[in-house]
Design a protein around this motif. Sequence first.
Motif, short mmCIF file in Angstrom:
data_model
loop_
_atom_site.label_atom_id
_atom_site.label_comp_id
_atom_site.label_asym_id
_atom_site.label_seq_id
_atom_site.Cartn_x
_atom_site.Cartn_y
_atom_site.Cartn_z
N ASP A 10 22.48 49.49 83.57
CA ASP A 10 22.29 50.57 82.60
C ASP A 10 23.37 50.52 81.52
OD1 ASP A 10 20.07 51.51 83.89
OD2 ASP A 10 21.10 53.14 84.94
N ASP A 11 24.58 50.20 81.91
CA ASP A 11 25.69 50.15 80.96
C ASP A 11 25.49 49.02 79.95
OD1 ASP A 11 28.28 51.09 80.03
OD2 ASP A 11 29.06 49.17 80.76
N LEU A 12 24.84 47.93 80.35
CA LEU A 12 24.56 46.84 79.42
C LEU A 12 23.61 47.30 78.31
CD1 LEU A 12 24.13 43.73 81.75
CD2 LEU A 12 26.15 44.43 80.45
N VAL A 13 22.73 48.23 78.63
CA VAL A 13 21.80 48.77 77.63
C VAL A 13 22.50 49.78 76.74
CG1 VAL A 13 19.68 50.07 77.30
CG2 VAL A 13 19.82 48.38 79.14
N ASP A 14 23.31 50.65 77.35
CA ASP A 14 23.95 51.73 76.60
C ASP A 14 25.16 51.26 75.80
OD1 ASP A 14 22.09 53.42 77.74
OD2 ASP A 14 23.41 54.02 79.39
N ASN A 15 25.79 50.18 76.24
CA ASN A 15 27.03 49.72 75.62
C ASN A 15 26.88 48.24 75.26
OD1 ASN A 15 29.65 48.96 74.96
ND2 ASN A 15 30.41 49.07 77.07
N PRO A 16 26.57 47.92 73.98
CA PRO A 16 26.32 46.53 73.59
C PRO A 16 27.58 45.73 73.27
CG PRO A 16 25.95 47.97 71.72
CD PRO A 16 26.31 48.87 72.88
N THR A 17 28.77 46.28 73.53
CA THR A 17 30.02 45.59 73.23
C THR A 17 30.10 44.26 73.97
OG1 THR A 17 31.09 47.76 73.07
CG2 THR A 17 32.54 45.85 73.22
N GLU A 114 23.26 38.27 83.80
CA GLU A 114 22.83 39.61 83.36
C GLU A 114 23.19 39.83 81.89
OE1 GLU A 114 23.12 41.70 87.78
OE2 GLU A 114 24.75 41.97 86.33
N TYR A 115 24.34 39.32 81.45
CA TYR A 115 24.67 39.41 80.03
C TYR A 115 23.60 38.68 79.20
CZ TYR A 115 29.48 40.61 81.51
OH TYR A 115 30.59 41.19 82.08
N LYS A 116 23.28 37.46 79.63
CA LYS A 116 22.29 36.66 78.89
C LYS A 116 20.93 37.35 78.86
CE LYS A 116 24.54 32.31 80.19
NZ LYS A 116 24.43 31.08 81.03
N GLY A 119 21.01 40.15 76.34
CA GLY A 119 21.44 39.87 74.97
C GLY A 119 22.85 40.32 74.65
N ILE A 120 23.75 40.30 75.64
CA ILE A 120 25.13 40.73 75.46
C ILE A 120 26.03 39.53 75.29
CG2 ILE A 120 27.08 41.95 76.52
CD1 ILE A 120 24.82 43.82 75.77
N ASP A 121 26.81 39.49 74.20
CA ASP A 121 27.80 38.43 74.03
C ASP A 121 28.90 38.60 75.07
OD1 ASP A 121 26.57 37.16 71.92
OD2 ASP A 121 27.69 38.28 70.38
N TYR A 122 29.54 37.48 75.42
CA TYR A 122 30.64 37.59 76.38
C TYR A 122 31.66 36.48 76.13
CZ TYR A 122 28.06 33.92 78.93
OH TYR A 122 27.42 32.76 79.28
N TYR A 123 32.89 36.78 76.54
CA TYR A 123 34.00 35.84 76.46
C TYR A 123 34.05 35.01 77.75
CZ TYR A 123 35.42 39.36 73.00
OH TYR A 123 35.46 40.24 71.95
N ARG A 205 44.01 41.72 73.80
CA ARG A 205 44.00 40.71 72.75
C ARG A 205 42.65 39.98 72.69
NH1 ARG A 205 48.91 36.44 72.33
NH2 ARG A 205 49.98 38.44 72.23
N VAL A 206 42.14 39.62 73.85
CA VAL A 206 40.87 38.91 73.89
C VAL A 206 39.73 39.80 73.39
CG1 VAL A 206 39.14 37.92 75.45
CG2 VAL A 206 41.55 37.29 75.70
N SER A 207 39.72 41.05 73.81
CA SER A 207 38.61 41.94 73.47
C SER A 207 38.54 42.25 71.98
CB SER A 207 38.71 43.25 74.26
OG SER A 207 39.86 43.99 73.89
N GLN A 208 39.63 41.98 71.24
CA GLN A 208 39.63 42.20 69.80
C GLN A 208 39.28 40.94 69.02
OE1 GLN A 208 43.08 44.53 68.35
NE2 GLN A 208 43.47 45.04 70.49
N SER A 209 38.99 39.84 69.74
CA SER A 209 38.62 38.59 69.08
C SER A 209 37.10 38.45 69.06
CB SER A 209 39.25 37.41 69.83
OG SER A 209 38.68 37.26 71.12
N THR A 210 36.64 37.33 68.54
CA THR A 210 35.21 37.03 68.50
C THR A 210 34.87 36.10 69.65
OG1 THR A 210 35.17 37.23 66.09
CG2 THR A 210 33.35 36.03 67.13
N PRO A 211 33.83 36.40 70.44
CA PRO A 211 33.45 35.50 71.53
C PRO A 211 33.29 34.06 71.05
CG PRO A 211 32.21 37.53 71.70
CD PRO A 211 32.95 37.59 70.38
N GLY A 212 33.91 33.13 71.78
CA GLY A 212 33.87 31.73 71.40
C GLY A 212 35.12 31.26 70.70
N ASP A 213 35.88 32.21 70.11
CA ASP A 213 37.14 31.84 69.48
C ASP A 213 38.21 31.58 70.54
OD1 ASP A 213 35.96 32.20 67.06
OD2 ASP A 213 37.02 34.06 66.55
N GLY A 214 39.10 30.65 70.26
CA GLY A 214 40.23 30.44 71.15
C GLY A 214 41.26 31.52 70.94
N VAL A 215 41.79 32.08 72.03
CA VAL A 215 42.79 33.13 71.94
C VAL A 215 44.04 32.68 72.69
CG1 VAL A 215 43.36 35.52 72.51
CG2 VAL A 215 41.05 34.94 71.79
#
Length: 230
Positions: A10-17, A114-116, A119-123, A205-215
Amino acid sequence: MAAASLIGLDDLVDNPTARVAISLCLDCSYSMSGAPIEELNAGVASFYKAVNDDEIARFSAEISIVTFGPAQKETDFQTVATHPHAPVLQASGDTPLGEAVQLSLDLLEQRKQEYKDNGIDYYQPWLVLMTDGQPTGSSAVLSAQISRVQQLANGRKLVVFPIGIGDGADMSTLNRFAPGGRPAFKLQGLNFQSFFSWLSASVSRVSQSTPGDGVELDAAGIQSWATFKL
């Protein structure tokens, strides 16, 4: 399906972060009784609080806790926005390290799927592995999971932090989990609080980056809680 899993979906639907999944694979064997388990609980609680205090990480970081022994799931992957309080861990049993890592990796793979599916991006997911003793359980399972961790880490599909606690930790086995030929970390005393403070800052720090970027993680900050020990 368990209620906790339904809440997670449910949280994946309500929170697309975009998400960073963090599996805490923690040794809670009998040898952790007393001060070690008390300090571990305090450290995990402080980690939850620090992530919850970060306006982005509290919706991005999803934490699952696997303990051993025996190897068991304490919590499903959940954001601290929905589950702000850490469970209280108890010390008992032996040290089935391989079985615990297998469970952690299986849960990470399930959550990534479940992310895939939603449609949820992930690090890159994170595995934090902490133990104070010699592995028990199946040597075949342990070897298989070491290979699995190495393959995922070398393929940039997993960030792993193998950490030894105390003088009884089997650092040679933990070194086999460390990618790139670097040694595992050795916790300074029972300095769980400093480790989890560093971990929460890294998550932020990671959560403020773009998924796929090196941190780049705070390598200098590691010195506040760990030493390298070959």
